[in-house]
Design a protein around this motif. Structure first.
Motif, PDB file in Angstrom:
ATOM      1  N   UNK A   1      45.268-100.777-161.209  1.00 37.16           N
ATOM      2  CA  UNK A   1      43.946-100.326-160.786  1.00 37.16           C
ATOM      3  C   UNK A   1      44.028 -99.324-159.651  1.00 37.16           C
ATOM      4  N   UNK A   2      44.981 -99.489-158.746  1.00 49.67           N
ATOM      5  CA  UNK A   2      45.182 -98.509-157.675  1.00 49.67           C
ATOM      6  C   UNK A   2      45.516 -97.140-158.278  1.00 49.67           C
ATOM      7  N   UNK A   3      46.416 -97.143-159.240  1.00 43.84           N
ATOM      8  CA  UNK A   3      46.766 -95.890-159.901  1.00 43.84           C
ATOM      9  C   UNK A   3      45.573 -95.258-160.591  1.00 43.84           C
ATOM     10  N   UNK A   4      44.741 -96.074-161.237  1.00 37.28           N
ATOM     11  CA  UNK A   4      43.549 -95.555-161.912  1.00 37.28           C
ATOM     12  C   UNK A   4      42.582 -94.935-160.915  1.00 37.28           C
ATOM     13  N   UNK A   5      42.427 -95.580-159.758  1.00 39.45           N
ATOM     14  CA  UNK A   5      41.536 -95.030-158.725  1.00 39.45           C
ATOM     15  C   UNK A   5      42.050 -93.693-158.208  1.00 39.45           C
ATOM     16  N   UNK A   6      43.353 -93.581-158.027  1.00 43.26           N
ATOM     17  CA  UNK A   6      43.939 -92.311-157.572  1.00 43.26           C
ATOM     18  C   UNK A   6      43.701 -91.212-158.608  1.00 43.26           C
ATOM     19  N   UNK A   7      43.863 -91.555-159.885  1.00 39.27           N
ATOM     20  CA  UNK A   7      43.638 -90.567-160.960  1.00 39.27           C
ATOM     21  C   UNK A   7      42.201 -90.070-160.936  1.00 39.27           C
TER      22      UNK A   7
ATOM     23  N   UNK B   1      46.317 -81.448-159.531  1.00 41.16           N
ATOM     24  CA  UNK B   1      47.046 -81.981-160.687  1.00 41.16           C
ATOM     25  C   UNK B   1      48.224 -82.834-160.231  1.00 41.16           C
ATOM     26  N   UNK B   2      48.831 -82.505-159.089  1.00 41.20           N
ATOM     27  CA  UNK B   2      49.944 -83.316-158.576  1.00 41.20           C
ATOM     28  C   UNK B   2      49.477 -84.723-158.231  1.00 41.20           C
ATOM     29  N   UNK B   3      48.308 -84.844-157.602  1.00 37.96           N
ATOM     30  CA  UNK B   3      47.766 -86.163-157.264  1.00 37.96           C
ATOM     31  C   UNK B   3      47.450 -86.946-158.532  1.00 37.96           C
ATOM     32  N   UNK B   4      46.957 -86.257-159.540  1.00 34.98           N
ATOM     33  CA  UNK B   4      46.648 -86.923-160.803  1.00 34.98           C
ATOM     34  C   UNK B   4      47.914 -87.473-161.446  1.00 34.98           C
ATOM     35  N   UNK B   5      48.985 -86.704-161.423  1.00 30.65           N
ATOM     36  CA  UNK B   5      50.249 -87.169-161.999  1.00 30.65           C
ATOM     37  C   UNK B   5      50.780 -88.373-161.219  1.00 30.65           C
ATOM     38  N   UNK B   6      50.680 -88.341-159.895  1.00 29.10           N
ATOM     39  CA  UNK B   6      51.120 -89.478-159.076  1.00 29.10           C
ATOM     40  C   UNK B   6      50.325 -90.729-159.438  1.00 29.10           C
TER      41      UNK B   6
END
Length: 565
Positions: free
Chosen positions: A140-146, A152-157
């Protein structure tokens, strides 16, 4: 404690070989401290087992809610595996950076397979409930970051973090609390949930990308869905501590940190090489050559570290499974099905966007024939596995269908009718559905109870690893072959290379939105030819799966309990 039991009739011709392998492996395990081996040892250990049902103290309503929550978790995992397929054009329009687009799709599956073995070993030490809940939290943390990404770099992270969390949304609960007779259907149900998520990924991503909510809600949607079932995760999920005698620090010390880091390095570098070589860096560039060397060194180091159990007593890779012909063949055939599934899910919508000028949502809806067929055949294979005494026919028929569907898709062009493409989709869906999920139940039936977590991780690597590799190879071919075809078609117009390459981003790319009718027609034909070429991967997957299925033992697999319940 009652453990499920399987009776497997071994062919006489293989008995001496298998016995020799078992003796060798027992000796190896005495040195490496790995759990002891497969069928011979399984028959010995089950003699001492009692007949207590694995859910003896678990109320039925809790088990039902657990299955529902696990199904939703699997659906979210599948959703995120493919949701990037139909949002890339919108992401490119919003954030730019064409070269990062492949990582929006590949980053998730790459991260999952890179950590899935390490997470699997964590299930063998820590309480399954809290490993699962921690994985969902990371997801869920990753989904929130996306969803909130401003580059685009933040989205990939964010995609990488979500993929790491998704690796813990697994089938381990079924290996602990499920019986062997239930295993095929439970695994099929979870496979269907994952498949529904994976196939709806492009649909949901496409719907959000053309709505006022924007592509960001393709990732934010995970947050309210997870919140909806979080009470089940926290208050209903049963606990199971496989190693209660050790403290948390002792358990952490037991984990194979060196192997985990090396395994991450192998997958990440390999994906980088596949995606960037040829598009961003030439195959013979100093960067590519140096990275291939580094990858080879890490691979050798990981192989030696795992084989010799260096710096650990609990290596993450089940090396001894490679001694089992059945497990290796199940691994390969599952990987072939996953690869066929991934390529179809990603490139069928793209084909319709280019050739029919569909919106992302319209193109994704055209996957419905694939969705319905895939789900039906996963359930059919899972339901009939305990009934049909032999399992190789599922893999033979499934591989033939993948091969036929891939060969047909290889022939499509911009003028191919919708009905023709739908028919080819159905062939691929039927074949991949028959071979996508059953390996979990079959492999679990071939190992003793203490090996079930390891064998689930083993098959997970086949499924997610092949998805990541297929998408990486597909992305590399799409970028490189597509650019070659576009250059051949558009070279006469004197367009700069970046403008030509941008056409691969979709019909909303700068080139195709401003180009003349002739240029757009030539570009669409070139991209369509590229997409049809990608389905050569399915021809290879189907052929390899057929060879492996032909080598499987024709043995009776009895998925049933000895007693108890």
């Amino acid at each position: 404690m009652s453990l499920p039991h399987q009776n497997v009739d071994e062919p006489p011709s293989d008995s001496s070989t298998e016995a020799g392998v078992e003796r060798e492996h027992k000796q190896e395990n005495e040195m490496s401290h790995d759990p002891v081996d497969l069928q011979d040892v399984e028959r010995d250990t089950t003699e001492a087992e009692t007949d207590i049902h694995p859910r003896k103290d678990l109320p039925t309503w809790k088990w039902i809610f657990t299955i529902i929550a696990l199904g939703l978790g699997a659906m979210l995992y599948g959703l995120d595996t493919t949701i990037a397929a139909d949002v890339q054009a919108s992401v490119y329009e919003d954030l730019g950076d064409l070269e990062n687009l492949p990582w929006i799709g590949i980053g998730f599956s790459m991260a999952s397979v890179a950590v899935i073995l390490f997470v699997g070993k964590s299930f063998s030490q820590f309480d399954v409930k809290w490993v699962s809940n921690s994985s969902v939290f990371v997801f869920e943390v990753g989904s929130a970051i996306c969803g909130s990404a401003q580059s685009s770099n933040a989205l990939v992270v964010g995609r990488v973090i979500a993929g790491m969390g998704g690796a813990g949304i697994a089938l381990n609960y079924f290996s602990i609390f499920g019986t062997d007779k239930e295993a095929p259907l439970l695994n099929a149900l979870i496979g269907v949930c994952w498949g529904i998520g994976a196939i709806l990924g492009p649909v949901i991503g496409g719907a959000f990308s053309v709505s006022s909510a924007s592509w960001r809600w393709a990732f934010y949607i995970n947050l309210p869905l997870a919140a909806l079932v979080s009470p089940i995760y926290f208050f209903v999920f049963p606990s199971h501590n496989p190693n209660p005698s050790k403290s948390v620090l002792q358990k952490l010390a037991l984990l194979d940190w060196v192997g985990g880091i090396l395994n991450i390095g192998i997958w990440v570098i390999f994906m980088v090489l596949l995606v960037m070589s040829g598009s961003r860096y030439a195959w013979d560039s100093a960067f590519s050559i140096a990275l291939w060397i580094v990858w080879g060194v890490i691979l050798i180091a990981f192989t030696l570290q795992q084989r010799l159990s260096l710096f650990t007593e609990l290596r993450i890779y089940p090396v001894h499974f490679l001694r089992s012909r059945t497990l290796v063949l199940l691994y390969i055939t599952t990987g072939c099905a996953a690869a066929a599934n991934a390529v179809t899910l990603y490139y069928i919508p793209l084909f319709f966007q280019f050739t029919r000028n569909d919106t992302a949502l319209d193109a994704a809806v055209r996957l419905l024939p694939f969705i319905c067929t895939f789900i039906f055949f996963i359930l059919l294979a899972g339901a009939l596995l305990p009934v049909v005494p032999y399992y190789p026919p599922w893999y033979i028929v499934g591989s033939c269908l993948i091969l036929a569907g891939g060969a047909c898709m290889f022939t499509i062009d911009a003028t191919s009718t919708n009905a023709r493409v739908y028919g080819y989709e159905i062939l691929i869906a039927a074949g991949s559905g028959l071979t996508f999920q059953n390996a979990y139940a079959i492999a679990a039936a071939k190992v003793p109870k203490e090996e079930k977590n390891s064998v689930i991780g083993f098959i997970n690597v086949a499924q997610m690893g092949s998805t990541a590799i297929a998408l990486s190879i597909g992305g590399s071919l799409y970028e490189n072959v597509g650019f070659t075809f576009l250059k051949e078609s558009l070279g006469q117009f004197g367009l700069p290379d970046p403008a030509i390459r941008s056409a691969l981003a979709g019909v909303d790319s700068p080139l195709l939105t401003t180009a003349s009718g002739q240029i757009k027609e030539l570009a669409v034909d070139a991209v369509t030819r590229t997409i049809s070429t990608l389905f050569a991967m399915l021809i290879a997957a189907g052929a390899l799966g057929l060879v492996c299925a032909s080598l499987m033992r024709w043995e009776k697999l009895k998925l049933e309990r000895v007693a108890g319940g």
